[in-house]
Motif scaffolding. Structure first.
Motif, PDB file in Angstrom:
ATOM      1  N   ARG A   1       0.846  -1.187   0.000  1.00 43.73           N
ATOM      2  CA  ARG A   1       0.000   0.000   0.000  1.00 43.73           C
ATOM      3  C   ARG A   1       0.891   1.250   0.000  1.00 43.73           C
ATOM      4  O   ARG A   1       1.960   1.257   0.616  1.00 43.73           O
ATOM      5  CB  ARG A   1      -0.897   0.048   1.243  1.00 43.73           C
TER       6      ARG A   1
ATOM      7  N   TYR B   1      -5.399  -1.193   6.571  1.00 42.76           N
ATOM      8  CA  TYR B   1      -5.182  -0.048   5.684  1.00 42.76           C
ATOM      9  C   TYR B   1      -4.651   1.107   6.502  1.00 42.76           C
ATOM     10  O   TYR B   1      -4.766   1.123   7.723  1.00 42.76           O
ATOM     11  CB  TYR B   1      -6.439   0.312   4.895  1.00 42.76           C
TER      12      TYR B   1
ATOM     13  N   GLY C   1      -8.842  -5.766   2.237  1.00 39.95           N
ATOM     14  CA  GLY C   1      -8.677  -4.828   1.143  1.00 39.95           C
ATOM     15  C   GLY C   1      -9.970  -4.459   0.453  1.00 39.95           C
ATOM     16  O   GLY C   1     -10.025  -3.478  -0.288  1.00 39.95           O
TER      17      GLY C   1
END
Length: 257
Positions: free
Chosen positions: A142, A182, A231
């Protein structure tokens, strides 16, 4: 009049104009001029200049070329100035043959066969590839830009790096023990969300920065639902606004922190 506590309200308008055109996990990114941008791995870039009411396809040449080559996009994100960070794997790799699953959703034997490439594209379309030291099972998965344009990345092993992509250098900032489903960058802080909750880290020193009010809110309002984060599905979205403001979105509503 009855003494009830009255909260603000918002009005939703359903817009399905991009239905079927976006990949799972697509993010709406705001640019300096106030326009909104969404990237799709197979339909290109979409831009809205009216706060999401209408969208127009505006795919730059570099992205159209990558889509035509059928590369596998592991992550695409943009800075406010229009710079774009990309993690991708060339077509024909093991990851591409897997049917397009997110790389970090397959952390077993398959991770050994992933060979990601990292690139930043300037607003004018100039492409710069960069490298970062990693073990075969601990590649970047990421990317995130800070408000000042600094680039950060999180690896499969939950290490967060600050990346000087122009010099081809990287600096380890933090190792997140609770994992990272995340992350985002906000006012000198790294916001990390995992099944155990939300944690903040100083983007320079890497020290954890406890935020009791934020932690209690997430625990009380969302709790174990965070265990389903991945995700594709996020039971909590944290959206940086100004330097002193976060918005939290969950099934209970929209909250300002």
């Amino acid at each position: 009049e009855a003494g009830e506590k009255v909260m603000g309200r918002y009005v939703e308008t359903m817009n399905d104009s991009l239905n079927g055109l976006l990949m799972a996990g697509s993010r709406i990114l705001e640019q300096e001029d106030g326009s909104l941008v969404i990237f799709s791995s197979y339909s290109g870039r979409w831009v809205s200049k009216d706060q999401g009411a209408t969208w127009e396809k505006d795919t730059p040449e570099w992205l159209a070329d990558m889509i035509e080559r059928k590369v596998y996009f592991m992550d695409i994100t943009a800075a406010k100035d229009g710079s774009v960070g990309v993690i991708y794997e060339e077509a024909g790799g093991e990851e591409a043959d897997s049917g397009g699953a997110q790389a970090d959703d397959d952390e077993g034997d398959h991770a050994q066969g992933v060979h990601p490439n990292y690139m930043v594209v300037s607003p004018s379309g100039e492409k710069t590839e960069f490298e970062i030291p990693y073990e075969p099972s601990d590649y970047l998965r990421r990317l995130g830009f800070a408000g000042d344009g600094k680039l950060f990345g999180v690896t499969l092993g939950d290490r967060i790096y600050e990346i000087d992509w122009q010099q081809g250098e990287s600096r380890l900032v933090a190792e997140v023990e609770d994992g990272v489903d995340y992350f985002d960058v906000w006012n000198g802080r790294l916001i990390c969300v995992s099944g155990r909750g939300v944690s903040l880290y100083d983007a320079v020193s890497g020290e954890e920065m406890p935020d009791k009010a934020l932690e209690e809110f997430v625990d009380n309002q969302i709790g174990s639902a965070l265990n389903h984060s991945d995700g594709y599905y996020q039971p909590l979205l944290i959206i940086p606004d100004r330097e002193d403001t976060l918005y939290l979105v969950c099934d209970k509503g929209i909250f300002r922190h």
